[in-house]
Design a protein around this motif. Structure first.
Motif, PDB file in Angstrom:
ATOM      1  N   ARG A  93       0.961  -1.365   0.142  1.00 19.13           N
ATOM      2  CA  ARG A  93       0.070  -0.127   0.086  1.00 19.13           C
ATOM      3  C   ARG A  93       0.954   1.287  -0.103  1.00 19.13           C
ATOM      4  N   CYS A  94       0.503   2.362  -0.721  1.00 23.07           N
ATOM      5  CA  CYS A  94       0.980   3.682  -0.726  1.00 23.07           C
ATOM      6  C   CYS A  94      -0.144   4.317  -1.051  1.00 23.07           C
ATOM      7  N   ARG A  95       0.079   5.790  -0.928  1.00 23.68           N
ATOM      8  CA  ARG A  95      -0.943   6.864  -1.216  1.00 23.68           C
ATOM      9  C   ARG A  95      -1.632   6.543  -2.492  1.00 23.68           C
ATOM     10  N   HIS A  96      -0.848   6.234  -3.637  1.00 20.05           N
ATOM     11  CA  HIS A  96      -1.641   5.927  -4.944  1.00 20.05           C
ATOM     12  C   HIS A  96      -2.322   4.919  -5.040  1.00 20.05           C
TER      13      HIS A  96
END
Length: 159
Positions: free
Chosen positions: A70-73
């Protein structure tokens, strides 16, 4: 000059600042919970499909590197290795094909989110598994239609 020389207004202001500081400290989030929050039925079903997809691809010779990146994108469901290629896998499931099915749900907007998430994770994966060299990377999908899995290789590539 001694603070007590200022009298009552100074003392009242100092007490107000101290109360405000205590409120701010209490409002800060504490340590994380020891137990993760309960997962919804849809999340549990997604976990089952991701596990089945990981087993299917491992049986076909791919090696699992990471899950749920997971990341902000966005999120990449599975990161796997096939030879010298990094394979980023999107797992999709639909009960029926009324709205185009699981494969059709990976539209251009979803592909763009996956590409941005891959750009976020590619340097870390390259350092951890390719000694810093950037590997060729492709996106595969494992789609479940009516409970049956299908592996779609090379849904799109990262240039």
């Amino acid at each position: 000059m001694n603070p007590d020389d200022h009298g009552l207004p100074f003392l009242l202001a100092r007490e107000a600042r101290q109360r405000a500081a205590r409120r701010r400290r209490r409002a800060q989030p504490g340590p994380r919970r020891a137990t993760p929050p309960a997962r919804s039925p849809a999340q549990r079903a997604g976990d089952v499909h991701e596990e089945a997809a990981a087993r299917l691809l491992a049986a076909r010779g791919l090696r699992l590197l990471a899950r749920n990146l997971r990341c902000r994108h966005g999120e990449i469901d599975l990161a796997m290795r096939e030879g010298d290629t990094l394979v980023l896998v999107e797992v999709r499931a639909r009960r029926n094909g009324r709205y185009g099915g699981a494969a059709a749900s990976i539209d251009a907007a979803k592909q763009a989110r996956l590409a941005r998430a891959a750009a976020c994770w590619l340097p870390r994966l390259a350092r951890a598994h390719w000694a810093g060299a950037t590997p060729a990377a492709r996106f595969d999908a494992v789609v479940f239609e009516g409970g049956r899995p299908a592996w779609l290789r090379g849904v799109f590539w990262i240039p």
